[in-house]
Enzyme design. Sequence first.
Site, PDB file in Angstrom:
ATOM      1  N   ASP A   1      -0.237   5.156   0.910  1.00 43.58           N
ATOM      2  CA  ASP A   1      -0.511   6.177   1.936  1.00 43.58           C
ATOM      3  C   ASP A   1      -0.647   5.547   3.321  1.00 43.58           C
ATOM      4  OD1 ASP A   1      -2.298   7.484  -0.697  1.00 43.58           O
ATOM      5  OD2 ASP A   1      -0.691   8.599   0.267  1.00 43.58           O
TER       6      ASP A   1
ATOM      7  N   ASP B   1       0.882  -1.168   0.000  1.00 41.59           N
ATOM      8  CA  ASP B   1       0.000   0.000   0.000  1.00 41.59           C
ATOM      9  C   ASP B   1       0.924   1.224   0.000  1.00 41.59           C
ATOM     10  OD1 ASP B   1      -2.219   1.809   0.702  1.00 41.59           O
ATOM     11  OD2 ASP B   1      -1.352   1.766   2.709  1.00 41.59           O
TER      12      ASP B   1
HETATM   13  C1  XBP Z   1      -5.179   6.344   0.733  1.00 36.51           C
HETATM   14  C2  XBP Z   1      -6.324   7.067   0.136  1.00 36.51           C
HETATM   15  C3  XBP Z   1      -6.055   8.147  -0.863  1.00 36.51           C
HETATM   16  C4  XBP Z   1      -5.328   9.319  -0.195  1.00 36.51           C
HETATM   17  C5  XBP Z   1      -5.491  10.599  -0.981  1.00 36.51           C
HETATM   18  O1  XBP Z   1      -4.745   5.471  -0.250  1.00 36.51           O
HETATM   19  O2  XBP Z   1      -7.455   6.735   0.440  1.00 36.51           O
HETATM   20  O3  XBP Z   1      -7.313   8.600  -1.327  1.00 36.51           O
HETATM   21  O4  XBP Z   1      -5.911   9.563   1.087  1.00 36.51           O
HETATM   22  O5  XBP Z   1      -5.013  10.411  -2.296  1.00 36.51           O
HETATM   23  P1  XBP Z   1      -3.899   4.109   0.112  1.00 36.51           P
HETATM   24  P2  XBP Z   1      -5.917  10.877  -3.544  1.00 36.51           P
HETATM   25  O6  XBP Z   1      -3.835   3.962   1.626  1.00 36.51           O
HETATM   26  O7  XBP Z   1      -4.692   2.989  -0.546  1.00 36.51           O
HETATM   27  O8  XBP Z   1      -2.544   4.328  -0.491  1.00 36.51           O
HETATM   28  O9  XBP Z   1      -6.436  12.247  -3.212  1.00 36.51           O
HETATM   29  O10 XBP Z   1      -4.974  10.852  -4.706  1.00 36.51           O
HETATM   30  O11 XBP Z   1      -6.995   9.842  -3.623  1.00 36.51           O
HETATM   31 MG    MG Z   2      -3.004   3.215   3.296  1.00 38.06          MG
END
Ligand code: XBP
Ligand code: MG
Length: 243
Positions: free
Chosen positions: A11, A9
Amino acid sequence: MTLAAVLFDVDGTLADTERDGHRIAFNQAFEESQLDWNWDVDLYGVLLQITGGKERIRFYIENYAPSFLNKNNLEDWIAQIHKIKTKYFLNLLKEGKIPLRPGIKRLLDDLRSNNIKVAIATTTTYENVSTLLQCTLGNDALEWFDVIGAGDIVPNKKPAPDIYQWVLKQLNLSAETCIAIEDSENGLKSSTAAGIRTIITISEYTQKQDFSDAILVLEDLETTGKQIDTRTISNLLNQKQNK
Ligand code: XBP
Ligand code: MG
């Protein structure tokens, strides 16, 4: 069972991008769009239950600014704000404001030196992922990853399994031979629904979430004294295989 790939993953897992990254970028985009919206740290923690930046903006409108629901071409308008937000988020990355979490580079190096494939399965945009990787690991870092599954490439974002199923298909691997590394309950639901055993590294917004379906829950990959490497992940895969 031989470990074939580790799916990361982004973020909250590769980097703590939310509180001081995406959240700041959203607020900068709202200001540029002349909106008096401000997502403070606590409110953003509530909004993070919705994955996807565009989906999160819509959720905010539905629950905190419903007068905007009557706006013409609302979806296009939201997409336009999100585009501005992504511009600001990329700036934060390029300014070096968002480092990788502990142990990520070491684990990537160890997996690659053991010829284990590495891939990305994330809800954020491809542009955010590629820029994060290049800013933190160098220009050739994109080539380290056999597959990068990001954002709108699938119809349903996490907790739906779509992104993990898409990455497995691109890798041409079965879920049983892979491990996912996630930080959130939404991410764990997604990877688990795709049949992938998952390690959790808790992040600043996911301290109190339910990780009972994870095969291992850590503060991070390094400072907890338990260095996670190819060997420990392979052992985990086989331990859980026998259960
Ligand atoms: C986390 C999310 C993303 C980010 C914001 O993604 O839900 O939406 O918060 O990025 P993950 P965007 O944990 O799956 O990496 O604004 O580009 O969506
Ligand atoms: Mg995440």
